[in-house]
Design an enzyme around this catalytic site. Sequence first.
Site, PDB file in Angstrom:
ATOM      1  CG  ASP A   1      -2.693   1.967   6.565  1.00 46.43           C
ATOM      2  OD1 ASP A   1      -2.750   2.619   5.528  1.00 46.43           O
ATOM      3  OD2 ASP A   1      -2.587   3.526   6.933  1.00 46.43           O
TER       4      ASP A   1
ATOM      5  CG  ASP B   1      -1.680   0.996   1.650  1.00 47.21           C
ATOM      6  OD1 ASP B   1      -2.289   1.793   0.187  1.00 47.21           O
ATOM      7  OD2 ASP B   1      -1.950   1.940   2.414  1.00 47.21           O
TER       8      ASP B   1
ATOM      9  CG  ASP C   1      -2.060   7.636   0.755  1.00 50.29           C
ATOM     10  OD1 ASP C   1      -1.228   7.889   0.182  1.00 50.29           O
ATOM     11  OD2 ASP C   1      -2.655   7.165   0.159  1.00 50.29           O
TER      12      ASP C   1
END
Lengths: 176, 176
Positions: B133, B7, B9
């Site tokens: 996250d 991922d 961000d």
Amino acid sequence: MVRIAVDMDEVIADFMSKEIRLFNESNGTAYTKEGIAGKKLRELHPEETENIRKRVSDPTYFSDLPLIDGAKEALEKLAEKHEIFITTAAMEFPTSFNAKYAWLKEHFAFIPESHYVFCGDKSIISADYLIDDHLRHLETFRGQGILFAAPHNAHETYELKLNGWDEVYRYFDEKY
Amino acid sequence: MVRIAVDMDEVIADFMSKEIRLFNESNGTAYTKEGIAGKKLRELHPEETENIRKRVSDPTYFSDLPLIDGAKEALEKLAEKHEIFITTAAMEFPTSFNAKYAWLKEHFAFIPESHYVFCGDKSIISADYLIDDHLRHLETFRGQGILFAAPHNAHETYELKLNGWDEVYRYFDEKY
């Protein structure tokens, strides 16, 4: 319910008609999509490769592409039973992101944007089916590929090649 | 060799530091990333939700995000042995496409652009691992998820939660 990943250019968006129209306007030619079946404009006119590339790299190129016949109607019906993702090799045309997104929103609003995928190598796609006009994408895909007939693949064969959206719809309708 | 989807961000791009810095500048506050662990700015200041949304929707927001510590070094080493894809839920911020693409080209040039994926629902990702996250992305992913520790998930647990890129690198180095 199965998951069907669907390519954009030449499968739901008529990339080539516009490419040929702009080429004819610039070069005084009279090519048609059907007339050049199995060939690409840049193969017929290698000296025009850079001009062709420039035109399709225009950020607005993708914004007004016509729909491929029957794509919307078939996907609307298929979406009632199945999970549809739009998976396009947008990384080859990074200038196209915004226009492709807006085009999908305009014509395929019934597919949620969380089901849009802009990728490069389609082996990253986890789906039961991938409908694509390029053999190279089907070859690395892990599910069942469907080669969608297009002028440029007129001379290519594949274990499952379907001709237009009526055939695609019938294939899934008979199977599920 | 395994395929690792990563991922952007809060995993390789430090989205939150910039969000907090701009918030502090606008509101005269002195929040820090660590100080608000487990909370989001829009939970602490619901009346600021629209302003926060506006700032991160700026097309340039993503262009100068700092790197997450150690991300580049770890991925450079992992890429020698494994296949790395960057898989980001960009459809939530359609204004971000160009800046995200440019940012990846700038900082992660060793990952080919054919391995960038802008998507929404990450269940479409076919990979052995997904480092993310957000629990919601790991929950629909079909391979092995890795929850990458971030301030906002400080109070969340997961079967495999790793703290920073040194831990991630060690995990793969010991296993393969």
